[in-house]
Write a protein that holds these residues in place. Structure first.
Motif, PDB file in Angstrom:
ATOM      1  N   LEU A  86       0.841  -1.210   0.000  1.00  0.00           N
ATOM      2  CA  LEU A  86       0.000   0.000   0.000  1.00  0.00           C
ATOM      3  C   LEU A  86       0.869   1.250   0.000  1.00  0.00           C
ATOM      4  CD1 LEU A  86      -3.122   0.150   0.209  1.00  0.00           C
ATOM      5  CD2 LEU A  86      -2.823   0.711   2.599  1.00  0.00           C
ATOM      6  N   GLN A 130      -7.702 -10.097 -13.192  1.00  0.00           N
ATOM      7  CA  GLN A 130      -8.512  -9.190 -12.363  1.00  0.00           C
ATOM      8  C   GLN A 130      -7.806  -7.904 -11.968  1.00  0.00           C
ATOM      9  OE1 GLN A 130      -9.769 -11.564  -9.006  1.00  0.00           O
ATOM     10  NE2 GLN A 130     -10.343 -13.251 -10.315  1.00  0.00           N
ATOM     11  N   ASN A 131      -6.642  -7.635 -12.505  1.00  0.00           N
ATOM     12  CA  ASN A 131      -5.866  -6.440 -12.145  1.00  0.00           C
ATOM     13  C   ASN A 131      -5.289  -6.529 -10.725  1.00  0.00           C
ATOM     14  OD1 ASN A 131      -6.548  -5.625 -14.663  1.00  0.00           O
ATOM     15  ND2 ASN A 131      -8.124  -4.211 -14.011  1.00  0.00           N
ATOM     16  N   PHE A 185      -3.420 -10.583 -14.638  1.00  0.00           N
ATOM     17  CA  PHE A 185      -3.981 -10.485 -15.989  1.00  0.00           C
ATOM     18  C   PHE A 185      -5.503 -10.600 -15.950  1.00  0.00           C
ATOM     19  CE2 PHE A 185       0.265 -11.519 -17.788  1.00  0.00           C
ATOM     20  CZ  PHE A 185       0.301 -10.523 -18.744  1.00  0.00           C
ATOM     21  N   GLU A 212      -4.431  -5.140  -6.815  1.00  0.00           N
ATOM     22  CA  GLU A 212      -4.752  -4.297  -5.663  1.00  0.00           C
ATOM     23  C   GLU A 212      -4.023  -4.866  -4.450  1.00  0.00           C
ATOM     24  OE1 GLU A 212      -8.941  -4.416  -4.835  1.00  0.00           O
ATOM     25  OE2 GLU A 212      -9.144  -6.285  -5.920  1.00  0.00           O
ATOM     26  N   PRO A 268      -3.065   2.934  -2.924  1.00  0.00           N
ATOM     27  CA  PRO A 268      -4.261   2.116  -2.790  1.00  0.00           C
ATOM     28  C   PRO A 268      -4.987   1.848  -4.113  1.00  0.00           C
ATOM     29  CG  PRO A 268      -4.720   4.362  -2.155  1.00  0.00           C
ATOM     30  CD  PRO A 268      -3.262   4.309  -2.498  1.00  0.00           C
ATOM     31  N   ASN A 269      -4.650   2.619  -5.148  1.00  0.00           N
ATOM     32  CA  ASN A 269      -5.411   2.495  -6.395  1.00  0.00           C
ATOM     33  C   ASN A 269      -5.150   1.176  -7.091  1.00  0.00           C
ATOM     34  OD1 ASN A 269      -6.351   4.981  -5.912  1.00  0.00           O
ATOM     35  ND2 ASN A 269      -5.185   5.994  -7.526  1.00  0.00           N
ATOM     36  N   ILE A 270      -6.142   0.775  -7.868  1.00  0.00           N
ATOM     37  CA  ILE A 270      -5.990  -0.456  -8.625  1.00  0.00           C
ATOM     38  C   ILE A 270      -4.997  -0.219  -9.766  1.00  0.00           C
ATOM     39  CG2 ILE A 270      -7.833  -0.092 -10.325  1.00  0.00           C
ATOM     40  CD1 ILE A 270      -8.636  -3.012  -9.508  1.00  0.00           C
ATOM     41  N   SER A 298      -1.483  -4.715 -18.023  1.00  0.00           N
ATOM     42  CA  SER A 298      -1.366  -4.216 -19.392  1.00  0.00           C
ATOM     43  C   SER A 298      -2.473  -3.202 -19.642  1.00  0.00           C
ATOM     44  CB  SER A 298      -1.480  -5.365 -20.387  1.00  0.00           C
ATOM     45  OG  SER A 298      -2.756  -5.934 -20.288  1.00  0.00           O
ATOM     46  N   ASP A 299      -2.262  -2.364 -20.635  1.00  0.00           N
ATOM     47  CA  ASP A 299      -3.232  -1.297 -20.891  1.00  0.00           C
ATOM     48  C   ASP A 299      -4.321  -1.704 -21.874  1.00  0.00           C
ATOM     49  OD1 ASP A 299      -2.331   0.532 -19.143  1.00  0.00           O
ATOM     50  OD2 ASP A 299      -0.902   1.446 -20.510  1.00  0.00           O
ATOM     51  N   THR A 319      -2.999  -1.928 -13.329  1.00  0.00           N
ATOM     52  CA  THR A 319      -3.201  -2.959 -14.342  1.00  0.00           C
ATOM     53  C   THR A 319      -1.849  -3.430 -14.856  1.00  0.00           C
ATOM     54  OG1 THR A 319      -3.411  -1.218 -15.963  1.00  0.00           O
ATOM     55  CG2 THR A 319      -5.447  -2.139 -15.134  1.00  0.00           C
TER      56      THR A 319
END
Lengths: 378, 296
Positions: B112, B213-214, B211, B216, B117-119, B123-124, B121
């Motif tokens: 953290l 669910q991204n 890949f 966190e 805290p942001n999610i 890949s874009d 990714t």
């Protein structure tokens, strides 16, 4: 041994005393020249996306108020607590702010669940709970000391329900998070949509929507209503919808309108599916534009949600106005002044509260054009 | 309904594969160290975040980024064992358990602090799905790879434990540490191997989960809860039990919700309902009698 014991004992006592002092007077400011209020926003977790933004907007506005003389010469200060977008953590935060920090006003929560979790505690203590972001219809009846400058989702569900009716959708699949906010929007949508609803729900802790999407696709609805609580969930939904080849129209709650990252990544996908979302938007005005510039200069990025930025600016502005004219220790007087407020000229125009502490703002419809949202004529 | 049955089974197999990768490490560690490694879920997050750092932030191709991420996760896993669990190895299992809970919270907080805290990714863009059986089954490349990797690693782990000298040593130490020692087997080495293998499997799970669910900070919690259920379901300490439990949970979630037998809002509760039913009917777990040998 005895000396060592005494030394440890003294050290411990000093630590406890220093700690206590910090809790009682966190800023070190003299209470006489400072008005201290509490603040509850999600600072961690998925909700932090707009929790941190709300905190930044409020802090910057408070900083500007203090630089221009404060409130009747007193500085305004906010003690922030992490409500984590859950009723449980927000109620703990409210307990701390009310019982330890002894604040009379709490600015927050951000998530509706936070406001609804904190309200029973603030109501009992006659503390003002003032949210600039919570939109669940449940907040309307959360208490006599609860106010908000964001509109109730009963209007969000209504415009989206009417849009679905007008678009001739007979069946709408609803993919909805199980939080106070999302349940509120879903309820208002169900009340206004005349067709059949196929509802799939999920907990905030879940991120795997594959099976729900498979099931929704099999039921062949005319459109899909995405109803997440937070932007990250909206983004994951889009990813998994695209992977499963979703090709029907999509409508969404206001969460989609601020998620710049997601709508850039999935611009073509969203445009092709004609994303329509409800949102409440402040009329163009220089105060908001200039504030956004100052925000960008300070934090290095634009606030993701202009609507919540505007409603937070109005929230802090209304509190300033009320505290200028009312004893900050007398919460009943503050409450009555807020109910009597009829002519506050804010970013959203002339604002007033009804008998439930709800503000006179409503939602409108917006369509995504591949780059941004355009207002739809209703 | 049969239209979606194939897709639902596939969804369940993919979820089951990811759970199994985490569950295998958990069950191996329990088998040899006799405590639940509560920070095991966090190794998933470490795998995913380090992969993101190499692949997305440093623009490394997928394979070198994955190898670097797996290597770092293995090193961290082994270090955790050496620094935190080894000193209390001979103590009551409650002590390493509490240490593991503390480590879990600490690692979450560290992620953290470092990544926010942001999610995030990996890949874009999302990857095009492959369509099979006239569109009855859609599967992304990462889902197919996750399944293939899980199956290959399961077989590999089975062969490693059964056929290799090191694998046999691990089983011997798991079975009885003091007798193992008298035969000259090193507990230290076996522990290192088990924590290393466990970390390798979770790093791979983390990369695929990223890949799917991204990313966190708490991404390891949800899957490790399911993995705990799978491990207990199959019989704690049993490799085959963990695999079976994982796929059972993955398929049950997908089929019960997808076929409308259970409302989707209760998805997260399905592993626990199965677990409670299993514990009532067969408290020793599905493979309790036959495969408990790894533990004792």
């Amino acid at each position: 041994m005895t000396k060592k014991f005494i030394a440890y004992g003294l050290g411990l006592c000093t630590l406890i005393l220093t700690g206590c002092q910090n809790v009682a007077n966190p800023s070190g400011n003299n209470a006489e020249d400072t008005i201290t209020i509490g603040g509850i926003v999600p600072l961690t977790g998925d909700g932090a996306v707009y929790g941190v933004m709300t905190q930044n907007v409020a802090n910057l506005r408070v900083e500007e108020i203090n630089e221009s003389g404060g409130i009747n010469g007193k500085k305004l200060e906010i003690i922030w607590e992490d409500g984590k977008c859950t009723p449980k953590d927000a109620s703990l935060a409210a307990q701390k702010l009310v019982n330890i920090d002894k604040v009379n006003i709490i600015f927050g929560g951000t998530c509706s669940g936070e406001t609804l979790g904190a309200a029973p505690i603030t109501e009992k203590a006659n503390v003002i709970l003032f949210s600039s972001v919570s939109t669940s219809p449940e907040v309307t009846n959360a208490g006599d000391f609860v106010f908000r400058t964001a509109p109730s989702d009963s209007s969000q569900g209504k415009v989206l329900g009417n849009y679905a009716n007008k678009s001739g959708f007979n069946t709408v699949a609803l993919l909805s998070e199980q939080t106070d906010y999302a349940v509120g929007v879903a309820g208002a949508f169900k009340d206004n949509f005349d067709g059949e609803i196929i509802e799939e729900t999920y907990l905030s802790t879940e991120s795997d929507f594959k099976t729900r999407i498979t099931k929704i696709k099999a039921s062949d609805p005319d459109a899909l209503f995405l109803n997440p609580q937070t932007p990250p969930k909206f983004e994951i939904m889009l990813k998994q919808l695209q992977e499963q080849g979703w090709d029907k129209p999509i409508i969404s709650n206001e969460i989609s309108t601020g998620n710049i990252d997601a709508r850039t990544k999935y611009a073509d996908f969203l445009k092709e599916r004609g994303l329509v979302a409800a949102n409440f938007v402040a009329p163009d005005n220089s105060e908001l534009t200039q504030f956004v510039e100052r925000y960008e200069a300070k934090f290095g990025n634009k606030p993701e949600y202009i609507n919540y930025t505007a409603s937070t600016l109005d929230g802090v502005g209304i509190l300033k106005r009320v505290l200028e004219n009312t004893d900050s220790e007398n919460t009943e007087a503050i409450r009555d002044t807020l109910y009597a407020l009829q002519d506050y000229e804010g970013v959203f125009g002339t604002l007033a509260f009804d008998q439930n502490g709800d503000v006179n703002i409503t939602h409108s419809l917006f369509r995504f054009n591949g780059e941004d949202f355009e207002r739809l004529e209703e | 309904m049969s239209d979606i049955l194939i897709q639902l089974i596939w969804n369940g197999l993919v979820t089951g594969s990811l759970i199994a990768l985490v569950a295998l490490g958990l069950t191996l560690i329990y088998g040899i160290a006799h405590f639940i490694q509560f920070a095991h879920g966090e190794m998933v997050a470490i795998g995913a975040y380090t992969f993101m750092v190499f692949h997305k932030l440093s623009a490394w191709p997928i394979v070198p980024a994955a190898l670097a991420s797996i290597f770092i996760t293995i090193v961290i896993g082994i270090l955790l064992e050496k620094l935190f669990f080894k000193p209390v190895r001979e103590h009551d299992p409650l002590i390493p358990l509490v240490i593991a809970i503390g480590l879990s919270i600490g690692i979450q907080a560290l992620i953290l602090i470092i990544f926010g805290p942001n999610i995030l990714t990996i890949s874009d863009h999302s990857y095009e799905s492959y369509s099979f059986l006239d569109g009855a089954l859609l599967a992304t490349p990462s889902q197919i790879l996750a399944f293939v990797f899980a199956v290959v690693l399961m077989i590999g782990l089975h062969l490693f434990l059964k056929k290799t000298k090191r694998g046999k040593a691990i089983r011997a130490i798991s079975s009885n540490r003091s007798i193992g020692k008298t035969f000259g087997l090193s507990t230290d080495k076996s522990m290192m191997w088990v924590f290393g293998i466990g970390s390798l499997l979770t790093a791979i799970a983390g990369i695929f989960l990223g890949f799917e669910q991204n990313l966190e900070p708490l991404m390891g919690v949800q899957i490790s809860v399911k993995a705990f259920s799978a491990v207990i379901l199959g019989a704690i300490g049993s490799v085959r039990g963990a695999i079976f439990g994982s796929f059972l949970i993955g398929l049950a979630e997908s089929l019960l919700v997808g076929l409308g037998i259970v409302a989707s809002g209760f998805t997260a509760g399905i592993p626990f309902v199965i677990l409670i039913l299993m514990l009532l009917i067969r408290p020793e777990g599905l493979f309790g009698k036959r495969f408990v040998s790894l533990r004792q």
